[in-house]
Design an enzyme around this catalytic site. Structure first.
Site, PDB file in Angstrom:
ATOM      1  CE1 TYR A   1     -17.457   9.845 -16.430  1.00 31.69           C
ATOM      2  CE2 TYR A   1     -15.958  10.136 -14.461  1.00 31.69           C
ATOM      3  CZ  TYR A   1     -16.763   9.262 -15.053  1.00 31.69           C
ATOM      4  OH  TYR A   1     -17.003   7.888 -14.799  1.00 31.69           O
TER       5      TYR A   1
ATOM      6  CE  LYS B   1     -12.279   6.097 -19.170  1.00 31.67           C
ATOM      7  NZ  LYS B   1     -12.282   6.167 -17.615  1.00 31.67           N
TER       8      LYS B   1
ATOM      9  CG  ASP C   1      -9.495  14.160 -16.027  1.00 28.27           C
ATOM     10  OD1 ASP C   1      -8.795  13.395 -16.755  1.00 28.27           O
ATOM     11  OD2 ASP C   1     -10.438  13.593 -15.500  1.00 28.27           O
TER      12      ASP C   1
ATOM     13  NE  ARG D   1      -2.186   0.691   3.394  1.00 30.00           N
ATOM     14  CZ  ARG D   1      -1.471   1.466   4.648  1.00 30.00           C
ATOM     15  NH1 ARG D   1      -1.109   2.603   4.415  1.00 30.00           N
ATOM     16  NH2 ARG D   1      -1.280   0.895   5.587  1.00 30.00           N
TER      17      ARG D   1
END
Length: 381
Positions: free
Chosen positions: A98, A195, A170, A46
């Site tokens: 978005y 993406k 973004d 982590r």
């Protein structure tokens, strides 16, 4: 190194243990300490993982940032950045955004006292008028999702730096191949690595790129403390995709330009949205700040929802699916899919209509894609 070389050689490569040319997947939760308080650089996945570190170093290099942090999803990356704020702070966000980001702003962050104003950021006067004494962040998408609006990054960065406001972009739609926001003065860059960076629709992920040691320390702390870091195998899949990113983006753009030009000439289509078209209102700004126009084309049917539905059902190569940026072409209906979580009033205000279709143009042959669109657009198809 040039972009193409950096995409393949950034980070610790070959692996410094056995010289593996392909970055190994360190599929472990736990690393053994050499002694009390002494590790070999990692203690718990982590907090840090060698596979993920190569991905992070690669993304930072490609974006021209100080550091990068790979997250479990794109929304995890966005959520982490928003935790740089505190109750009472104000965000100015572009209005055409978005749907998942809109939902997070409106329905989640508002619970913690974060205020958001959605503003058309293509005009300096509108941006300056929206600034409040408690404005701490300006949130951008360019090209935006799904209307592909273009924002002048130098203008926004200049306004923000005058007022000491953090800027976040973004960069999912353009990717670092076509746009490097840091070079225009943007403070933080986020990606849905699901993406274009991955490019094969086989993993979900996100990334945050920082530009200063202070931001790197703070974002790194948040990623670890909130537990949003990406798993090693998922990081490896994104890393593998990045190695062909520049080749894929060139073909995405080539196909998209051809499809945008094709759609412009078709009856029954009210409007085509693609910044590579000279008539696009943001075309000149896009030419100045981007090296390519991307792989997403949106268009609006004259016949409303029923006609858009007919076309979507008639497509054969373009799969009906929400995502984008993969090798296979996709088509979606924003109102019922990617932007269903956005209020109808907001969609109407920014121009996301019931007849809008968004295409993620893949890597198939251009002629096959245009033929698929032609047959689906035929009345009675």
């Amino acid at each position: 190194m040039e972009f193409e070389t950096a995409a393949i050689h950034s980070g610790v490569r070959p692996d410094n243990c056995y010289g593996a040319l392909s970055v190994p997947i360190y599929q472990t939760s736990t690393f053994v300490f050499e002694d009390i308080g002494k590790t070999r650089g990692y203690d718990y996945t982590r907090s840090g993982n060698p596979t993920r570190k190569v991905l992070e170093d690669t993304i930072a290099r490609l974006e021209g940032g100080h550091a990068a942090f790979a997250c479990a999803t794109g929304m995890a990356a966005i959520t982490t950045v928003l935790h740089l704020l505190k109750a009472g702070d104000h965000i100015i966000s572009c209005d055409d955004i978005y749907g998942g980001t809109y939902r997070l702003f409106r329905s989640v962050m508002s619970r913690f006292g974060i205020e958001v104003s959605f503003v058309c950021l293509r005009n300096r006067a509108d941006l300056e008028a929206a600034i409040r004494p408690n404005t701490r962040m300006i949130w951008l998408e360019t090209p935006s999702n799904p209307l592909l609006n273009i924002t002048d990054l130098e203008m926004v960065a200049a306004v923000a730096k005058e007022r000491k406001i953090m800027t976040v972009l973004d960069n999912t739609f353009a990717s670092p191949v076509f746009l490097q926001p840091v070079s225009f003065g943007i403070d933080l860059v986020v990606h849905s690595t699901t993406k274009y960076l991955n490019g094969h629709c086989d993993v979900v992920g996100g990334a945050i790129v920082t530009t200063t040691p202070e931001l790197s320390q703070e974002v790194g702390f948040l990623v670890n403390a909130m537990g949003v870091s990406q798993a090693p195998f998922d990081a490896w899949l994104v890393l593998r995709g990045i190695e062909t990113l520049h080749i894929r983006m060139a073909q995405h753009e080539k196909n998209s330009i051809a499809i945008a030009r094709f759609l412009k000439e078709q009856p029954g289509i009210r409007k085509v949205y693609y910044p590579g078209l000279p008539e696009h209102p943001g075309h000149e700004i896009a030419r100045r700040q981007m090296t390519g126009f991307g792989g997403v084309v949106s268009f609006e049917m004259e016949g409303g929802f029923e006609e858009a539905s007919r076309v979507l059902r008639g497509l054969r190569l373009f799969a009906l699916a929400e995502s984008l940026g993969g090798v296979a072409s996709l088509a979606e209906h924003p109102v019922t899919m990617s932007h269903a979580s956005m209020s109808a009033e907001h969609r109407q205000r920014v121009g996301i209509t019931d007849s809008l279709i968004r295409l993620s143009v893949g890597l198939e042959h251009t002629d096959d894609l245009t033929a698929d669109l032609a047959q689906a657009l035929q009345p009675g198809a």
